[in-house]
Each structure stands twice: as C-alpha cells, then as structure tokens.
Design a protein around this motif. Structure first.
Motif, mmCIF file in Angstrom:
data_model
loop_
_atom_site.group_PDB
_atom_site.id
_atom_site.type_symbol
_atom_site.label_atom_id
_atom_site.label_comp_id
_atom_site.label_asym_id
_atom_site.label_seq_id
_atom_site.Cartn_x
_atom_site.Cartn_y
_atom_site.Cartn_z
ATOM 1 N N SER A 203 1.111 -1.355 -0.047
ATOM 2 C CA SER A 203 -0.143 -0.019 0.076
ATOM 3 C C SER A 203 0.855 1.396 -0.082
ATOM 4 O O SER A 203 0.662 2.266 -0.578
ATOM 5 N N TRP A 204 2.041 1.266 0.611
ATOM 6 C CA TRP A 204 3.020 2.227 0.694
ATOM 7 C C TRP A 204 3.503 2.738 -0.875
ATOM 8 O O TRP A 204 3.468 3.750 -1.202
ATOM 9 N N LEU A 205 3.774 1.496 -1.535
ATOM 10 C CA LEU A 205 4.284 1.616 -2.847
ATOM 11 C C LEU A 205 3.322 2.213 -3.764
ATOM 12 O O LEU A 205 3.522 3.218 -4.648
ATOM 13 N N VAL A 206 2.054 1.584 -3.760
ATOM 14 C CA VAL A 206 0.883 2.066 -4.366
ATOM 15 C C VAL A 206 0.739 3.713 -4.272
ATOM 16 O O VAL A 206 0.586 4.322 -5.194
ATOM 17 N N ALA A 207 1.097 4.148 -3.160
ATOM 18 C CA ALA A 207 0.661 5.527 -2.469
ATOM 19 C C ALA A 207 1.807 6.244 -3.086
ATOM 20 O O ALA A 207 1.491 7.332 -3.341
ATOM 21 N N ILE A 208 2.841 5.740 -3.314
ATOM 22 C CA ILE A 208 3.991 6.674 -3.838
ATOM 23 C C ILE A 208 3.744 6.672 -5.580
ATOM 24 O O ILE A 208 3.917 7.494 -6.333
ATOM 25 N N HIS A 209 3.433 5.331 -6.290
ATOM 26 C CA HIS A 209 3.587 5.146 -7.531
ATOM 27 C C HIS A 209 2.458 6.139 -8.418
ATOM 28 O O HIS A 209 2.606 6.660 -9.295
ATOM 29 N N LYS A 210 1.161 6.151 -7.543
ATOM 30 C CA LYS A 210 0.083 6.912 -8.390
ATOM 31 C C LYS A 210 0.491 8.345 -8.463
ATOM 32 O O LYS A 210 0.653 8.658 -9.837
#
Length: 187
Positions: free
Chosen positions: A42-49
């Motif tokens: 979820s942390w990676l997704v929050a950065i990626h978008k």
C-alpha cells in the motif's frame, strides 16, 4: 547569423535527468508493487500513483520546452539511417512516457480506485468503472512499462555508443552541455 546549437538547454538537461531518475524509480516501484504482498504494497501504491501523474506533467512540460527551444543536430558524419532511428526512438520514448501514466490513470478509474495527489486532492476518473476494462488496461500498463524499460535501455546503449565509441559529444550535449562536434577527418 546565429551559430548552430551544440547542446541542450539547461532546462531540457535538468528535465531529462530528473525524469530519468524518476522513471527508473517508477519502473522499480511498479515491479516491487506487483510482486509483494507485504505491508509495503500500500505504501508503494501510494507513491506510484502521484509520481506517475507528476511524470505526466513533467513530460508535457518537457515537450512544450522542446517545441520552443532549439536542440542540437546530430553529427553530420552520422549515417542517415542512424539519424532516423534516433528520431524515431525519441518519438517512441515520448509516446510511451505520455501514454503509460494515462493508461495507469484510466486503469485506476476503471477499477474504481481514486488517484489521491494530496490528502484531499483526488483526480477525476478518466474511464468508467468496468472490471473488464480494468483488466485490459492493467495488461496494457504492464506491457507499456516493459516497452519503456527496453526503450530506456536502448537509449542508454546509444548514449554510451556515442560517448565511448564515436566520441562525438552527443552524450555531453545532454550532460555537461559541452556539445556535439564533428569528428576529425579519418575517423
């Protein structure tokens, strides 16, 4: 009479290297996102978008700057087929850098997942919610990401070829700004 442009402007050089770092980070974040089930997901997704949207803005700014600022010509001695290949590869890189975040945004929209840029700033959906469309766009996003990675590797290979083999200043026109030069006779 104006002298020919031998290097990219400082603005284009900064945009190029900033985007190079961020694009590589995005590709590795994307791969990490899809292979992990840990709490980091979820942390990676929050950065990626938001980083994808930021890169979309940067590529649009870069295209605008490139349209108004002169860029150096490739060395005169360079074969015409290589010049055409370089031009085509740049066009394809720009298409991929523009399309990839748009497909990602559309994929998130189709999946019903909002893109949050800040605590309360949500981007509007650009596609209707549809599970089949989401699956298709997810596949397209993955394929485009791999194509971009291959394009970056080819771009890097060409830059190193110019720097280490041809020694024609093509790479330095985007690094130090010292510029493209003709090769001495006999080389």
């Amino acid at each position: 009479m104006k002298s020919p442009v031998t290097h990219f402007s400082r603005t284009l050089r900064v945009l190029h290297w900033l985007m190079a770092i961020l694009l590589l980070a995005m590709l590795f974040i994307g791969v990490s996102m899809v292979v992990t089930l840990s709490e980091r997901h979820s942390w990676l997704v929050a950065i990626h978008k938001p980083l994808g949207i930021f890169l979309l803005l940067l590529v649009l700014i870069r295209l605008a700057v490139r349209l108004v600022q002169a860029t150096p010509s490739l060395p005169l001695e360079m074969p015409s087929w290589q010049k055409r290949a370089a031009q085509l590869s740049h066009v394809l890189l720009y298409i991929l850098m523009t399309t990839l975040p748009l497909v990602g945004w559309a994929m998130q929209s189709a999946g019903g997942y909002p893109i949050v840029l800040h605590d309360t700033l949500l981007l509007p959906p650009i596609a209707s919610q549809d599970v089949q469309l989401y699956a298709l766009l997810r596949l397209a996003h993955t394929v485009l990401a791999y194509l971009l990675f291959v394009g970056i590797l080819l771009h890097l290979t060409a830059a190193l070829f110019h720097a280490l083999i041809r020694k024609d200043g093509v790479l330095s026109s985007m690094t130090t700004g010292s510029g493209i030069r003709s090769m001495p006779d006999g080389q």
